[in-house]
Design an enzyme around this catalytic site. Structure first.
Site, PDB file in Angstrom:
ATOM      1  N   ALA A  33      40.054  47.384  39.008  1.00 46.75           N
ATOM      2  CA  ALA A  33      40.229  45.926  39.032  1.00 46.75           C
ATOM      3  C   ALA A  33      40.770  45.474  40.388  1.00 46.75           C
ATOM      4  CB  ALA A  33      41.177  45.494  37.926  1.00 46.75           C
ATOM      5  N   ASP A  34      40.242  44.354  40.877  1.00 53.38           N
ATOM      6  CA  ASP A  34      40.790  43.755  42.097  1.00 53.38           C
ATOM      7  C   ASP A  34      41.593  42.518  41.695  1.00 53.38           C
ATOM      8  OD1 ASP A  34      38.975  41.656  41.635  1.00 53.38           O
ATOM      9  OD2 ASP A  34      37.546  42.375  43.133  1.00 53.38           O
ATOM     10  N   SER A  35      42.095  41.786  42.680  1.00 50.79           N
ATOM     11  CA  SER A  35      42.971  40.651  42.370  1.00 50.79           C
ATOM     12  C   SER A  35      42.262  39.565  41.565  1.00 50.79           C
ATOM     13  CB  SER A  35      43.566  40.062  43.647  1.00 50.79           C
ATOM     14  OG  SER A  35      42.550  39.643  44.522  1.00 50.79           O
TER      15      SER A  35
END
Length: 80
Positions: A33-35
């Protein structure tokens, strides 16, 4: 019950198999997951559980278990 809903949310946002998600699963390291993904997950959690999560608490969440604890505390009015 909260864990299953949380796993469903994460699964939908990240396109991963919900059966592979455990409380020990690290959201960024294990699931990639990224931001933006995290933001979407948090929004979905807030809508699903009708809660509001403070930004400083979100920053401390690294595992699915951390997120579950956050949800449980918010639903129970600050008590785990």
């Amino acid at each position: 019950m909260e864990l299953e809903k949380l796993k469903e949310i994460i699964s939908q946002v990240l396109s991963v198999d919900a059966n592979e998600i455990t409380e020990e699963t690290r959201i960024t390291e294990d699931l990639g997951a990224d931001s933006l993904d995290l933001y979407q997950i948090v929004l979905s959690i807030e809508q699903e559980f009708n809660i509001s999560v403070e930004d400083e608490r979100i920053e401390k969440v690294t595992t699915v278990g951390d997120a579950l604890k956050l949800i449980t505390e918010a639903v129970n009015g600050g008590r785990a």
